[in-house]
Motif scaffolding. Structure first.
Motif, PDB file in Angstrom:
ATOM      1  N   VAL A 569      35.424 -12.372   1.002  1.00 31.29           N
ATOM      2  CA  VAL A 569      34.843 -11.055   1.277  1.00 31.29           C
ATOM      3  C   VAL A 569      35.913  -9.985   1.149  1.00 31.29           C
ATOM      4  CG1 VAL A 569      33.634  -9.618   2.962  1.00 31.29           C
ATOM      5  CG2 VAL A 569      33.116 -12.062   2.814  1.00 31.29           C
ATOM      6  N   SER A 570      35.608  -8.929   0.385  1.00 35.61           N
ATOM      7  CA  SER A 570      36.474  -7.750   0.274  1.00 35.61           C
ATOM      8  C   SER A 570      35.728  -6.550   0.847  1.00 35.61           C
ATOM      9  CB  SER A 570      36.845  -7.470  -1.183  1.00 35.61           C
ATOM     10  OG  SER A 570      37.609  -8.511  -1.728  1.00 35.61           O
ATOM     11  N   GLN A 571      36.455  -5.670   1.479  1.00 38.42           N
ATOM     12  CA  GLN A 571      35.834  -4.469   2.051  1.00 38.42           C
ATOM     13  C   GLN A 571      36.479  -3.217   1.482  1.00 38.42           C
ATOM     14  OE1 GLN A 571      35.775  -4.448   6.305  1.00 38.42           O
ATOM     15  NE2 GLN A 571      34.543  -6.288   6.470  1.00 38.42           N
ATOM     16  N   ILE A 572      35.622  -2.315   0.985  1.00 34.11           N
ATOM     17  CA  ILE A 572      36.105  -0.979   0.597  1.00 34.11           C
ATOM     18  C   ILE A 572      35.861  -0.100   1.819  1.00 34.11           C
ATOM     19  CG2 ILE A 572      35.906   0.911  -1.050  1.00 34.11           C
ATOM     20  CD1 ILE A 572      34.700  -0.994  -3.046  1.00 34.11           C
ATOM     21  N   ASP A 573      36.891   0.006   2.642  1.00 30.69           N
ATOM     22  CA  ASP A 573      36.742   0.671   3.934  1.00 30.69           C
ATOM     23  C   ASP A 573      37.314   2.087   3.930  1.00 30.69           C
ATOM     24  OD1 ASP A 573      39.351  -0.081   3.633  1.00 30.69           O
ATOM     25  OD2 ASP A 573      39.396  -1.420   5.372  1.00 30.69           O
ATOM     26  N   GLN A 574      37.167   2.753   2.787  1.00 29.68           N
ATOM     27  CA  GLN A 574      37.715   4.102   2.645  1.00 29.68           C
ATOM     28  C   GLN A 574      36.831   4.880   1.692  1.00 29.68           C
ATOM     29  OE1 GLN A 574      41.642   3.997   0.937  1.00 29.68           O
ATOM     30  NE2 GLN A 574      42.063   6.156   1.291  1.00 29.68           N
ATOM     31  N   LEU A 575      36.418   6.080   2.072  1.00 23.73           N
ATOM     32  CA  LEU A 575      35.585   6.907   1.198  1.00 23.73           C
ATOM     33  C   LEU A 575      36.452   7.734   0.273  1.00 23.73           C
ATOM     34  CD1 LEU A 575      32.806   8.201   3.634  1.00 23.73           C
ATOM     35  CD2 LEU A 575      32.610   6.425   1.898  1.00 23.73           C
ATOM     36  N   PRO A 576      35.984   7.998  -0.956  1.00 20.61           N
ATOM     37  CA  PRO A 576      36.743   8.861  -1.865  1.00 20.61           C
ATOM     38  C   PRO A 576      36.921  10.251  -1.267  1.00 20.61           C
ATOM     39  CG  PRO A 576      34.977   7.713  -3.031  1.00 20.61           C
ATOM     40  CD  PRO A 576      34.755   7.479  -1.579  1.00 20.61           C
ATOM     41  N   PRO A 577      38.019  10.928  -1.595  1.00 16.11           N
ATOM     42  CA  PRO A 577      38.222  12.286  -1.078  1.00 16.11           C
ATOM     43  C   PRO A 577      37.115  13.220  -1.563  1.00 16.11           C
ATOM     44  CG  PRO A 577      39.823  11.769  -2.811  1.00 16.11           C
ATOM     45  CD  PRO A 577      39.118  10.495  -2.472  1.00 16.11           C
ATOM     46  N   GLY A 578      36.743  14.151  -0.716  1.00 14.50           N
ATOM     47  CA  GLY A 578      35.714  15.120  -1.093  1.00 14.50           C
ATOM     48  C   GLY A 578      34.344  14.797  -0.540  1.00 14.50           C
ATOM     49  N   ARG A 579      34.125  13.554  -0.073  1.00 10.64           N
ATOM     50  CA  ARG A 579      32.839  13.225   0.530  1.00 10.64           C
ATOM     51  C   ARG A 579      32.689  13.995   1.829  1.00 10.64           C
ATOM     52  NH1 ARG A 579      29.072   9.370  -1.360  1.00 10.64           N
ATOM     53  NH2 ARG A 579      28.006  10.186   0.447  1.00 10.64           N
ATOM     54  N   GLN A 580      31.563  14.684   1.975  1.00  8.49           N
ATOM     55  CA  GLN A 580      31.336  15.549   3.126  1.00  8.49           C
ATOM     56  C   GLN A 580      30.761  14.764   4.313  1.00  8.49           C
ATOM     57  OE1 GLN A 580      31.862  19.051   3.255  1.00  8.49           O
ATOM     58  NE2 GLN A 580      32.991  18.589   1.383  1.00  8.49           N
ATOM     59  N   PRO A 581      31.283  15.004   5.527  1.00  7.23           N
ATOM     60  CA  PRO A 581      30.612  14.430   6.698  1.00  7.23           C
ATOM     61  C   PRO A 581      29.208  15.025   6.820  1.00  7.23           C
ATOM     62  CG  PRO A 581      32.289  16.017   7.374  1.00  7.23           C
ATOM     63  CD  PRO A 581      32.447  15.825   5.901  1.00  7.23           C
ATOM     64  N   ILE A 582      28.264  14.214   7.243  1.00  7.07           N
ATOM     65  CA  ILE A 582      26.861  14.640   7.292  1.00  7.07           C
ATOM     66  C   ILE A 582      26.473  14.920   8.740  1.00  7.07           C
ATOM     67  CG2 ILE A 582      24.484  13.989   6.743  1.00  7.07           C
ATOM     68  CD1 ILE A 582      25.849  11.950   4.716  1.00  7.07           C
ATOM     69  N   GLN A 583      26.032  16.138   9.007  1.00  6.91           N
ATOM     70  CA  GLN A 583      25.609  16.489  10.369  1.00  6.91           C
ATOM     71  C   GLN A 583      24.235  15.876  10.632  1.00  6.91           C
ATOM     72  OE1 GLN A 583      26.062  20.645  11.555  1.00  6.91           O
ATOM     73  NE2 GLN A 583      24.169  20.504  12.775  1.00  6.91           N
ATOM     74  N   THR A 584      24.190  14.954  11.583  1.00 10.59           N
ATOM     75  CA  THR A 584      22.957  14.221  11.873  1.00 10.59           C
ATOM     76  C   THR A 584      22.390  14.660  13.217  1.00 10.59           C
ATOM     77  OG1 THR A 584      23.818  12.324  10.643  1.00 10.59           O
ATOM     78  CG2 THR A 584      21.938  11.920  12.107  1.00 10.59           C
ATOM     79  N   THR A 585      21.089  14.953  13.251  1.00 14.34           N
ATOM     80  CA  THR A 585      20.439  15.439  14.469  1.00 14.34           C
ATOM     81  C   THR A 585      19.105  14.736  14.657  1.00 14.34           C
ATOM     82  OG1 THR A 585      21.415  17.615  14.009  1.00 14.34           O
ATOM     83  CG2 THR A 585      19.696  17.508  15.719  1.00 14.34           C
ATOM     84  N   VAL A 586      18.837  14.276  15.886  1.00 15.26           N
ATOM     85  CA  VAL A 586      17.536  13.694  16.234  1.00 15.26           C
ATOM     86  C   VAL A 586      16.645  14.811  16.773  1.00 15.26           C
ATOM     87  CG1 VAL A 586      16.329  12.001  17.653  1.00 15.26           C
ATOM     88  CG2 VAL A 586      18.613  11.485  16.773  1.00 15.26           C
ATOM     89  N   LEU A 587      15.448  14.942  16.202  1.00 17.72           N
ATOM     90  CA  LEU A 587      14.527  16.020  16.580  1.00 17.72           C
ATOM     91  C   LEU A 587      13.210  15.430  17.078  1.00 17.72           C
ATOM     92  CD1 LEU A 587      14.972  18.387  13.492  1.00 17.72           C
ATOM     93  CD2 LEU A 587      16.100  18.585  15.709  1.00 17.72           C
ATOM     94  N   SER A 588      12.560  16.163  17.974  1.00 12.76           N
ATOM     95  CA  SER A 588      11.217  15.788  18.422  1.00 12.76           C
ATOM     96  C   SER A 588      10.194  16.574  17.617  1.00 12.76           C
ATOM     97  CB  SER A 588      11.057  16.089  19.914  1.00 12.76           C
ATOM     98  OG  SER A 588      11.120  17.483  20.139  1.00 12.76           O
ATOM     99  N   GLY A 589       8.933  16.226  17.786  1.00 10.15           N
ATOM    100  CA  GLY A 589       7.874  16.913  17.045  1.00 10.15           C
ATOM    101  C   GLY A 589       7.847  18.406  17.307  1.00 10.15           C
ATOM    102  N   ARG A 590       8.251  18.828  18.511  1.00  9.83           N
ATOM    103  CA  ARG A 590       8.244  20.258  18.853  1.00  9.83           C
ATOM    104  C   ARG A 590       9.268  21.045  18.039  1.00  9.83           C
ATOM    105  NH1 ARG A 590       8.268  17.988  24.010  1.00  9.83           N
ATOM    106  NH2 ARG A 590      10.447  18.618  24.267  1.00  9.83           N
ATOM    107  N   GLU A 591      10.261  20.322  17.509  1.00 10.62           N
ATOM    108  CA  GLU A 591      11.337  20.995  16.767  1.00 10.62           C
ATOM    109  C   GLU A 591      11.143  20.919  15.260  1.00 10.62           C
ATOM    110  OE1 GLU A 591      15.159  20.120  19.594  1.00 10.62           O
ATOM    111  OE2 GLU A 591      14.024  18.364  18.892  1.00 10.62           O
ATOM    112  N   ARG A 592       9.938  20.550  14.838  1.00 11.91           N
ATOM    113  CA  ARG A 592       9.664  20.395  13.406  1.00 11.91           C
ATOM    114  C   ARG A 592       9.907  21.696  12.636  1.00 11.91           C
ATOM    115  NH1 ARG A 592       7.256  16.580  10.858  1.00 11.91           N
ATOM    116  NH2 ARG A 592       6.514  15.662  12.815  1.00 11.91           N
TER     117      ARG A 592
END
Length: 822
Positions: A569-592
């Protein structure tokens, strides 16, 4: 807690449950998890604890005092460290011969050693119908519905769970939620038809012990129970002043505490032994089928217990002592009818070890055999094609990519066929690593095949690789279910002459009469989505070709060992430079409306968005928003000013391609899709992903979907819309808010949902364990792997261990049908 003998089981159970629930510092009846651990370690360590371990014991008290302030990853690490510490300390303190063969409590005779079971000779290979407890009538139904044919089958038909009625308590000490047995004298007994329901009979029993009294109820639905004679007969079974034992789950109702659906037995006197198969015991709960009751299976197993003495022990005493394992006969006896919870724990641990041990031994034995095989394809790791490719790619490889490429090229330069899995997070650059392997094959005079599970992913690979191969003046073709007949014939001919060095495709690679002139390398992407036989058929088109498997679903070590124990097993445990972090948010139906506003704003600035649904069309069974229906609503009422595309798995290939091309070219800035876009869609301009009913997806699948955005230079967003109000659903989804590490996320997914769900499919070649749990038994898996590795190093052909070799052959067939092939 007694400082001389810690309650090991309670401590380990608390740690285990906390791990199951995702390290949330669970609240118990009296304390939170961290408070209980802090108090437990705050007491004096057990007598005999070595000095260094005494300090660690005390340090754990301080560390768990701060547990609630730690982030999830550090909580996970602390819980795992504590579990290992307790396990090692217990082994140290109890490392006497008694631990490897625990003495069973003598408070109750073992079930199955009764006169009826032992008076007659029972053979392991006897049909179950020869048992008096089964008979010819039940034999057929047990065979047809549960697959039980022989006495051996019954003994190895493990319970799926146990109910602990062995704990006897006084009535005044009952606690809601516990399973217990109480003994008392009958003060009142009544059986009558309910005044509110003429078809319901109520049985009431009031019993008292020296500490208090409790009322027990049973309910019988049906007119046959309303017969007055039947009711009077029930009352006569429990005369006033008689002694009874009752077992069940303690529940609290408006009248106080009671036992839910209790099992009741009349005893000869106070202190008399309980003869019941259910009351006062740790009760086995078996997997059942329609028409087969629990009592039928229990009685059948009891009949089979007389043959336990014929079971042979494959593991040598030295190995059992080294790993603290119960003997196999005792383990079988006590997995069915343990005398207490501790004995059950010992029995289960041994049988779980066996399941893991023989699987790992099978993997390692297979790898040993593979390394004895020679391949006709030995590739040169350097050459003009690889040098030229390095010059034309407009970026530098990451250090992780360079490391994995070196590992692959070293494998390809060997006479032993490569069998390597490359794991890499979404966007880590696995495809380009595979291209280096493909070019090594081509420049050495061989052909390569690349197989992907979906047309979308195969086309994405083709689109990317053909742009590079055009610059290298190398031909490459795509073969899928949509390829026209004339084109297929042309591809087939070019493969046979050797003109075509690389073919990319789907299952069509193994379904078509595809014949390579000189196949030297097989690349399988998202390989867990292919069955064992499918992968084998592709490999059979060459003479022991090298195999490179890839997955963008990071797999926890426990799952990797049980699926890929024979691979490197080999692991590529590094992302290429320039990949943007993704802002992740959990929303309820009221916040649609906030989600729609973000999409509207991003599209207005020239960027694009995905809207993902779990199903295609509205279903009466699932209250989820469906892609087709919501596509119409979004197009007509929410985003009437924007073009919206639709993509799902039931569309034909031309429509899929048209929808994808329109989205890639930004003709449709919003696309409504199902998980068909989970892998293989690369649109750097897309910055928003809205996932509807996100609680219906696994964490690893959501992480894969999230990887479709954040591929360009703009800030990206992933919005997880959840309609569920359950704490568990929100707890799961919050993992994605906290982490973008695919390996951590898959580890949490394993805890929450299990291995089959992580991989997005249940038919992934996972072994069918009877007892073992990858989420719960990781420590035992590591021990089993360690034992298997040591045995293979000492005796790779198992010539010196014929009993283990014979058991391996049996288990190998049972676990994976003889096909441990990855």
């Amino acid at each position: 807690m007694n400082s001389e003998i810690p309650d090991w089981v309670r401590l380990q159970k608390a740690l285990s449950i906390e791990a199951q629930r995702g390290f949330t510092d669970l609240a118990g009846n009296q304390y939170r998890f961290s408070e209980f651990l802090c108090l437990s370690f705050g007491q004096a360590p057990p007598v005999g604890t070595p000095g260094s371990e005494r300090r660690r014991w005390q340090e754990f008290a301080l560390r768990f005092a701060r547990y609630s302030q730690l982030p999830p990853a550090q909580r996970q690490s602390l819980v795992l460290e504590a579990r290992r510490f307790l396990y090692d300390l217990r082994q140290t303190l109890e490392s006497s011969p008694e631990l490897s063969q625990p003495k069973l409590p003598r408070t109750k005779p073992a079930i199955g050693n009764s006169k009826t079971a032992s008076d007659r000779f029972v053979s392991l290979d006897d049909p179950i119908g020869t048992l008096a407890e089964v008979g010819r009538i039940r034999e057929k139904s047990l065979e047809e519905r549960l697959g039980l044919r022989t006495v051996r089958d019954l003994l190895f038909y493990y319970p799926r769970d146990h109910i602990d009625y062995a704990r006897q308590v006084n009535i005044a000490h009952l606690v809601a939620g516990e399973t217990v047995t109480v003994i008392g004298t009958v003060r009142r007994c009544n059986c009558f038809t309910s005044p509110k329901n003429s078809k319901l009979t109520i049985f009431e029993l009031l019993i008292r012990d020296k500490t208090g009294q409790i009322k027990l109820n049973r309910f019988f639905a049906g007119t046959r129970f309303t017969n007055r004679g039947w009711q009077e007969n029930q009352k006569r079974q429990y005369p006033l002043g008689s002694v009874v034992a009752a077992s069940g789950l303690v529940r609290k109702n408006k009248y106080g505490l009671t036992l839910e659906d209790p099992e009741i037995e009349v005893l000869d006197s106070l202190g008399a032994s309980i003869e019941s198969l259910k009351i006062g015991r740790v009760l086995p709960v078996y997997p059942l089928s329609e028409g087969i009751t629990a009592d039928v299976v229990r009685k059948a197993v009891i009949g089979a217990m007389g043959a336990i003495s014929q079971i042979k022990e494959p593991l040598p005493v030295s190995l059992r002592n080294q790993y603290g394992l119960l003997g196999l006969k005792d383990a079988i006896a006590n997995i069915h009818f343990p005398t207490d919870a501790d004995t059950l724990g010992y029995a289960r641990r041994r049988l779980v070890f066996d399941e893991f041990f023989y699987l790992q031994l099978g993997f390692l034995h297979r790898r040993h055999q593979q390394r004895q095989t020679e391949t006709s394809a030995i590739f040169t790791p350097s050459g003009q094609l690889i040098e030229k490719f390095n010059q034309i790619i407009p970026f530098s490889l990451t250090n992780a990519q360079k490391r994995v490429v070196s590992e692959i090229l070293a494998d390809l330069n060997s006479s032993t066929p490569m069998n390597r899995l490359v794991q890499g997070d979404v966007g880590s650059g696995k495809t380009i690593v595979a291209v280096f392997a493909i070019l090594a094959a081509i420049q050495s005079g061989y052909q390569a095949a690349m197989m992907a599970p979906t047309e979308v992913l195969a086309e994405q690979h083709y689109r990317k690789i053909v742009s590079w191969f055009n610059l290298l003046h190398l031909p490459v073709e795509l073969l899928t279910g949509s390829t026209k007949v004339s084109k297929r014939r042309e591809i087939h001919a070019q493969l046979q002459t050797g003109e075509l060095p690389l073919l990319i495709g789907t299952h069509a690679l193994i379904q078509d009469p595809v014949n390579f002139r000189r196949l030297g390398l097989v690349v399988i992407d998202e390989q867990h989505r292919f069955g064992v036989q499918q992968r084998a058929r592709l490999l059979s088109k060459g003479q022991s070709p090298h195999v490179l498997s890839m997955t963008a679903t990071p797999i926890p070590r426990t799952l990797a060992l049980t699926m890929h124990g024979d691979l490197d097993v080999s692991q590529i445990d590094q992302l290429p430079p320039g990949r943007q972090p993704i802002q992740t948010t959990v929303l309820s139906g009221r916040e649609r409306s906030q989600a729609y506003e973000l999409i509207r704003r991003e599209v207005a600035q020239g960027r694009q968005a995905y809207v993902i649904f779990p199903v295609i069309e509205e279903s009466e069974k699932l209250d989820v928003r469906a892609a087709v229906d919501e596509y119409q609503r979004l197009r007509e009422t929410i985003f009437p000013d924007f073009q919206i595309g639709l993509l799902h798995g039931r569309m034909n290939s031309q429509d899929k391609e048209a929808a994808l091309n329109a989205f890639r070219d930004n003709q449709t800035p919003i696309i409504v899709a199902t998980t068909v876009i989970e892998v293989g869609v690369d649109v750097p301009n897309a910055t928003v992903m809205l996932v509807e009913n996100a609680e219906r997806f696994g964490l690893s699948q959501l992480h894969q979907l999230r990887g479709r955005v954040g591929r360009g230079s703009h800030k990206s967003y992933c919005l997880l819309m959840s309609s569920s109000k359950t704490p568990d659903a929100h707890q799961r989804l919050s993992v994605l808010e906290q982490s973008q590490d695919g390996f951590f996320i898959s580890e949490m997914d394993l805890r929450f949902r299990g291995p089959g769900e992580i991989l997005g499919t249940r038919q992934v070649g996972l072994p069918d364990f009877a007892l073992a749990s990858l989420a719960e038994d990781r420590e035992v898996l590591e021990l089993a792997r360690d034992a298997a590795e040591k045995i293979m190093m000492r005796d790779p052909t198992l010539k010196e261990m014929p009993s283990i070799k014979k058991e391996l052959e049996i288990r190998y067939q049972r676990l994976l049908g003889g096909n441990i092939l990855t």
